[in-house]
Enzyme design. Structure first.
Site, PDB file in Angstrom:
ATOM      1  N   VAL A 224       1.478  13.007 -24.743  1.00 52.14           N
ATOM      2  CA  VAL A 224       1.309  13.257 -25.332  1.00 52.14           C
ATOM      3  C   VAL A 224      -0.568  12.234 -24.861  1.00 52.14           C
ATOM      4  O   VAL A 224      -1.454  12.077 -25.337  1.00 52.14           O
ATOM      5  CB  VAL A 224       1.405  12.101 -26.054  1.00 52.14           C
ATOM      6  CG1 VAL A 224       1.912  11.051 -25.575  1.00 52.14           C
ATOM      7  CG2 VAL A 224       0.505  12.034 -27.814  1.00 52.14           C
TER       8      VAL A 224
ATOM      9  N   GLU B 255       6.391  10.801 -32.641  1.00 53.10           N
ATOM     10  CA  GLU B 255       7.883  10.384 -32.795  1.00 53.10           C
ATOM     11  C   GLU B 255       8.614  10.149 -31.090  1.00 53.10           C
ATOM     12  O   GLU B 255       8.459  10.767 -30.255  1.00 53.10           O
ATOM     13  CB  GLU B 255       8.468  10.307 -33.502  1.00 53.10           C
ATOM     14  CG  GLU B 255       8.937  11.664 -33.696  1.00 53.10           C
ATOM     15  CD  GLU B 255       9.402  12.736 -32.048  1.00 53.10           C
ATOM     16  OE1 GLU B 255      10.279  11.869 -31.108  1.00 53.10           O
ATOM     17  OE2 GLU B 255       8.510  13.617 -31.815  1.00 53.10           O
TER      18      GLU B 255
ATOM     19  N   GLY C 176       8.346  16.843 -29.036  1.00 55.96           N
ATOM     20  CA  GLY C 176       7.636  15.628 -30.029  1.00 55.96           C
ATOM     21  C   GLY C 176       7.143  15.236 -28.944  1.00 55.96           C
ATOM     22  O   GLY C 176       6.238  15.612 -28.930  1.00 55.96           O
ATOM     23  N   GLU C 177       7.026  13.169 -29.532  1.00 57.30           N
ATOM     24  CA  GLU C 177       6.052  12.485 -29.047  1.00 57.30           C
ATOM     25  C   GLU C 177       4.432  12.911 -29.170  1.00 57.30           C
ATOM     26  O   GLU C 177       3.384  12.148 -28.709  1.00 57.30           O
ATOM     27  CB  GLU C 177       5.980  11.836 -27.308  1.00 57.30           C
ATOM     28  CG  GLU C 177       5.634  13.061 -26.287  1.00 57.30           C
ATOM     29  CD  GLU C 177       5.768  12.704 -24.894  1.00 57.30           C
ATOM     30  OE1 GLU C 177       4.638  13.315 -24.215  1.00 57.30           O
ATOM     31  OE2 GLU C 177       6.538  12.410 -24.523  1.00 57.30           O
ATOM     32  N   GLY C 178       4.086  13.633 -30.206  1.00 51.83           N
ATOM     33  CA  GLY C 178       2.839  13.507 -31.595  1.00 51.83           C
ATOM     34  C   GLY C 178       2.878  15.276 -29.773  1.00 51.83           C
ATOM     35  O   GLY C 178       0.698  15.158 -30.064  1.00 51.83           O
TER      36      GLY C 178
END
Length: 354
Positions: free
Chosen positions: A94, A171, A319-321
């Site tokens: 990200v 997240e 994840g993590e955007g």
């Protein structure tokens, strides 16, 4: 604690003008597909014929989860603070994608199980050092839930007050696919075996164990509350089986919608945060743009439940955007075509005869 949210559906008054503008660009009707839907949604949210997402902000919420003690993740809990530092140092997916598209990144600690050094990109909003193991007891107290939700509200306000006109959420938290699957099961009543997936790479035995932990945790919570999970309020659900970063994201989504600002939903965990936010205030869904369909097993089911059409499907499960930032250029392109593409009239091009 949720009474602060009073979210209105965007006014439909501008809809006819928006659709006329979209339809009269130099293209066949509907030829830009999902970009047309995004342009219409953004125009409706912003109540303008010239929507703008040129000032984006990525906010990644991070926290740890007590249920990791039950062996539901392939990675140890220490990875959460290590990855947070990786975000801050610019080394995560990200981080590099945000740098590529010149999108400001903020990482918010709402419950990481470590003391994190101050950093310009870090929001220090720690509620506690991890939730409790919800297979044994409630994940969080009412006060902790209120603090986590408020952390999300405050972060959304901070970004919007600074001029952001679209928010993206991500997240980080080892074990949070288990937490999300548990919340999804409680929210829509699917089985734990349907909601539990591979997460960070579990094999089939690991996925089965995760489903068993979810089932046991929900039974524990039903016994403790004296209610079936279908009867739980949003507050009860979050207290019993929630995660700090998930309810913080939900708070940020709710506040973003309350301030009539569009937000981009990343993958499975962010979609669960939206599902939870929708239980608090159903109209929050109108402000959500869905970035992608992830490789996590239950995400397609959840997107169908939300009647969502994601922009991308790249088999992501990071994840993590990461999916949200990858979708951002296309969201921006939806505004660009609406604002800059010629109309049949301005270009002197003959339109359809129908």
């Amino acid at each position: 604690m949720f009474t602060q949210f009073s979210i209105q559906t965007p006014s439909a008054v501008i809809g006819a003008e928006l659709q006329h503008k979209i339809d009269n660009k130099t293209k066949p009707l509907g030829a830009l597909g999902e970009l047309e839907n995004i342009a219409f949604q953004l125009g409706t949210i912003q109540q303008t014929l010239t929507p703008d997402v040129s000032k984006p902000k990525m906010i990644v919420f991070a926290a740890d989860h007590g249920v990791v003690a039950q062996g539901v993740s392939l990675f140890p809990q220490e990875v959460t603070p290590q990855m947070v530092m990786n975000f801050l140092m610019g080394g995560a997916a990200v981080s590099v994608f945000c740098a590529q598209y010149n999108v400001p990144l903020r990482v918010v600690d709402v419950g990481v199980n470590a003391e994190l050094a101050a950093h310009p990109l870090l929001g220090a909003r720690k509620v506690a050092f991890s939730t409790k193991d919800f297979s044994q007891q409630a994940a969080m107290s009412a006060k902790q839930l209120e603090q986590a939700v408020q952390a999300g509200v405050d972060e959304a306000n901070l970004a919007i007050d600074d001029g952001a006109n679209v928010l993206m959420f991500g997240e980080m938290g080892i074990g949070n696919t288990c937490v999300s699957s548990c919340m999804m099961t409680a929210l829509i009543g699917v089985s734990a075996s349907d909601s539990a997936g591979r997460g960070t790479g579990l094999d089939q035995a690991g996925v089965s164990h995760k489903a068993q932990v979810i089932e046991q945790s929900l039974k524990r919570a039903e016994q403790e509350t004296g209610q079936m999970m279908s009867e739980w309020s949003a507050q009860t659900l979050a207290e019993q089986v929630g995660g700090f970063e998930i309810v913080a994201m939900a708070g940020a989504m709710l506040q973003s919608a309350q301030r009539q600002t569009a937000f981009v939903v990343d993958g499975f965990i962010c979609s669960v945060a939206l599902l939870f936010a929708q239980k608090v205030a159903p109209n929050v869904r109108d402000y959500a743009i869905f970035a992608h369909q992830s490789n996590e097993k239950a995400h397609k089911m959840l997107l169908d439940y939300l009647q969502a059409e994601p922009i991308l499907s790249l088999d992501l499960r990071l994840g993590e955007g990461s999916g949200a930032i990858l979708a951002y250029p296309l969201i921006n392109s939806a505004c660009v075509f609406l604002n800059k593409m010629a109309s049949f009239e301005s270009a002197g091009v003959s339109g359809s005869e129908s």
